[in-house]
Write a protein that holds these residues in place. Structure first.
Motif, PDB file in Angstrom:
ATOM      1  N   ASP A  57       0.838  -1.213   0.000  1.00 50.00           N
ATOM      2  CA  ASP A  57       0.000   0.000   0.000  1.00 50.00           C
ATOM      3  C   ASP A  57       0.865   1.251   0.000  1.00 50.00           C
ATOM      4  OD1 ASP A  57      -2.333  -1.454  -0.019  1.00 50.00           O
ATOM      5  OD2 ASP A  57      -2.520  -1.510   2.167  1.00 50.00           O
ATOM      6  N   HIS A  58       1.895   1.248   0.834  1.00 51.99           N
ATOM      7  CA  HIS A  58       2.835   2.365   0.841  1.00 51.99           C
ATOM      8  C   HIS A  58       3.513   2.517  -0.524  1.00 51.99           C
ATOM      9  CE1 HIS A  58       6.728   4.276   2.643  1.00 51.99           C
ATOM     10  NE2 HIS A  58       5.962   5.171   2.040  1.00 51.99           N
ATOM     11  N   ALA A  59       3.854   1.390  -1.129  1.00 40.22           N
ATOM     12  CA  ALA A  59       4.515   1.421  -2.441  1.00 40.22           C
ATOM     13  C   ALA A  59       3.618   2.057  -3.503  1.00 40.22           C
ATOM     14  CB  ALA A  59       4.906   0.006  -2.853  1.00 40.22           C
ATOM     15  N   LEU A  60       2.340   1.721  -3.487  1.00 43.22           N
ATOM     16  CA  LEU A  60       1.428   2.281  -4.489  1.00 43.22           C
ATOM     17  C   LEU A  60       1.265   3.783  -4.296  1.00 43.22           C
ATOM     18  CD1 LEU A  60      -1.298  -0.509  -4.727  1.00 43.22           C
ATOM     19  CD2 LEU A  60       0.395   0.142  -6.457  1.00 43.22           C
ATOM     20  N   GLY A  82       4.006  -9.653  -4.786  1.00 39.16           N
ATOM     21  CA  GLY A  82       4.715  -8.820  -5.756  1.00 39.16           C
ATOM     22  C   GLY A  82       4.054  -8.747  -7.123  1.00 39.16           C
ATOM     23  N   PRO A  83       3.605  -9.887  -7.725  1.00 39.01           N
ATOM     24  CA  PRO A  83       2.939  -9.797  -9.038  1.00 39.01           C
ATOM     25  C   PRO A  83       1.682  -8.937  -9.002  1.00 39.01           C
ATOM     26  CG  PRO A  83       3.663 -12.039  -8.632  1.00 39.01           C
ATOM     27  CD  PRO A  83       3.893 -11.292  -7.349  1.00 39.01           C
ATOM     28  N   ASP A  84       0.914  -9.010  -7.895  1.00 38.49           N
ATOM     29  CA  ASP A  84      -0.294  -8.169  -7.789  1.00 38.49           C
ATOM     30  C   ASP A  84       0.086  -6.696  -7.686  1.00 38.49           C
ATOM     31  OD1 ASP A  84      -1.979 -10.400  -7.855  1.00 38.49           O
ATOM     32  OD2 ASP A  84      -1.743 -10.720  -5.699  1.00 38.49           O
ATOM     33  N   LEU A  85       1.159  -6.418  -6.956  1.00 39.85           N
ATOM     34  CA  LEU A  85       1.639  -5.034  -6.879  1.00 39.85           C
ATOM     35  C   LEU A  85       2.040  -4.528  -8.263  1.00 39.85           C
ATOM     36  CD1 LEU A  85       2.599  -2.515  -5.381  1.00 39.85           C
ATOM     37  CD2 LEU A  85       4.786  -3.691  -4.951  1.00 39.85           C
ATOM     38  N   CYS A  86       2.667  -5.398  -9.030  1.00 43.13           N
ATOM     39  CA  CYS A  86       3.086  -5.001 -10.388  1.00 43.13           C
ATOM     40  C   CYS A  86       1.877  -4.655 -11.244  1.00 43.13           C
ATOM     41  CB  CYS A  86       3.902  -6.117 -11.017  1.00 43.13           C
ATOM     42  SG  CYS A  86       4.554  -5.690 -12.650  1.00 43.13           S
ATOM     43  N   ARG A  87       0.821  -5.484 -11.163  1.00 44.19           N
ATOM     44  CA  ARG A  87      -0.399  -5.205 -11.939  1.00 44.19           C
ATOM     45  C   ARG A  87      -1.008  -3.866 -11.512  1.00 44.19           C
ATOM     46  NH1 ARG A  87      -1.250 -10.685 -10.543  1.00 44.19           N
ATOM     47  NH2 ARG A  87      -0.857 -12.126 -12.300  1.00 44.19           N
TER      48      ARG A  87
END
Length: 429
Positions: A57-60, A82-87
């Motif tokens: 969340d912080h990354a987004l 990680g893959p979901d964050l990438c999407r």
């Protein structure tokens, strides 16, 4: 020394690659503080600006606000993999490209394929070698550099296209005004001279063209006719026709004490083009003088398509021997042709925009096609005949007009036609 101008260690970057215009911003995402710090120190020493994110969340939030150039993310994290964050990162509207690297302890090829399918640019297996990570990020920077150059080029193209559109609008406006001026060269489209009637057809392929048709009464018993087709198209051809129109106006002007014969008029045009225009353009011309009292016509054909004489019986005769265009040779000879229009006869002078019209199958209309049109339209007269031929040519060529279309129709009206016209004129009055 400030971080913005601190030198980059030589081993940290590709030695054959120039330094970037600005320091790249790297986002490190990992729920392990120790691992984040380890990567952060490595990347900072390599000359990157680094932001750490403790969770997805912080990354987004950082991706939305800071738009990092490169993202290095662990695969396994609390809340979001990680893959979901990438999407989710790929769904963010942002300028430029964000290069995404996944770090994982997974070694199965299916997992690596899943990471790449999620939108990641690279997948590295833990434990990650610092040298390998920096090399992969350098490769990512090359991708970003290429994307930046493409976007800059695209922006420059968009700006250039906008300037071209504006220039095109100005040019189109100028051409529309030029079209009005050129239309003024065709003073009348039809006029009756007693038992004789002249009608004109003029359809440029573009806003302006290189064809010119016209007629002028020189004295009580003489009418001059001219059909001109200048080589080429566009502005040059239009300026050429304007100059020829002015020259014709001076050569056979009614105020002249004597009327020069057709051959002298065409020779003067030829000399004018060669002496004063200084251009590679040339023109084909039919110039004629018609005697109203007798129907006698003296005609010069200078490279123009052959005029067609359609007799009252419907028979069609080909007039002229072709001749040389004007503006090519100083010693060109222009031979005069004579003919007589009897009541019911008509003379049709067409530009090659008619005879050289091309069908969808690549066939040329030619003289035979024009003959057929004149025969089919034999009952029509005047402007109605010209409009019908123009429509037929357009149908033949599938609506594509590659060249200007122009023509002169001269009719020696029969007694019945004169009576019909008198009734129409009387009714109109």
């Amino acid at each position: 020394m400030s971080p913005s101008n601190r030198p980059v260690p030589p081993a940290a970057r590709d030695p054959g690659r120039p330094p970037p215009a600005r320091r790249r911003l790297v986002l490190v995402v990992d729920d392990s503080r120790a691992h984040r710090r380890l990567l952060s120190v490595l990347l900072t020493r390599a000359g990157y600006d680094v932001i750490e994110a403790r969770d997805p969340d912080h990354a987004l939030d950082v991706c939305r606000t800071r738009k990092p150039d490169l993202i290095v993310s662990d695969w396994m994290m609390n809340g979001m993999a990680g893959p979901d964050l990438c999407r989710a990162h790929r769904a963010i509207d942002r300028p430029g490209y964000g290069y995404f690297v996944l770090l994982t302890s997974r070694t199965d090829r299916a997992d690596i394929a899943l990471g790449l399918q999620s939108g990641a640019d690279d997948v590295l297996t833990k434990p990650v070698s610092g040298t390998e990570l920096l090399a992969r990020l350098a490769a990512g920077e090359r991708v970003i550099d290429m994307q930046d150059r493409l976007e800059a080029t695209n922006q420059a193209l968009q700006t250039t296209l906008a300037d071209l559109r504006q220039a095109q609008e100005v040019m189109t406006g100028d051409l529309r005004e030029a079209r009005k001026l050129q239309q003024g060269l065709v003073r009348e489209r039809q006029r009756r001279f007693g038992a004789m009637r002249a009608s004109l057809l003029w359809r440029p392929a573009g806003l302006i063209g290189g064809d010119l048709v016209g007629f002028r009464q020189l004295d009580d018993d003489t009418v001059a006719l001219h059909a001109v087709d200048v080589s080429g198209h566009g502005v040059t051809a239009a300026l050429f026709t304007a100059r020829l129109a002015a020259q014709l106006d001076g050569l056979d002007h009614p105020d002249r004490p004597t009327i020069p014969p057709p051959a002298e008029v065409v020779r003067s045009l030829n000399a004018m083009i060669l002496d004063s225009l200084r251009t590679d353009a040339y023109a084909t011309i039919v110039y004629a003088q018609m005697q109203l009292s007798t129907g006698a016509v003296r005609l010069i054909q200078a490279g123009h398509p052959h005029p067609m004489l359609q007799r009252a019986s419907g028979a069609i005769e080909r007039i002229g021997q072709g001749g040389m265009p004007v503006g090519l040779f100083e010693d060109a000879q222009f031979d005069e042709v004579t003919l007589t229009l009897a009541p019911g006869d008509r003379l049709f002078i067409a530009s090659d925009g008619i005879t050289e019209a091309i069908s969808a199958r690549g066939q040329q209309l030619g003289e035979e096609g024009l003959r057929a049109m004149l025969q089919i339209n034999a009952p029509l007269t005047g402007e109605a005949l010209l409009e019908s031929i123009a429509w037929s040519v357009s149908e033949f060529s599938g609506g594509q007009r590659a060249d200007d279309v122009s023509a002169i129709l001269v009719e020696h009206l029969s007694g019945a036609q004169l009576i019909s016209l008198a009734r129409e004129e009387g009714g109109a009055g």
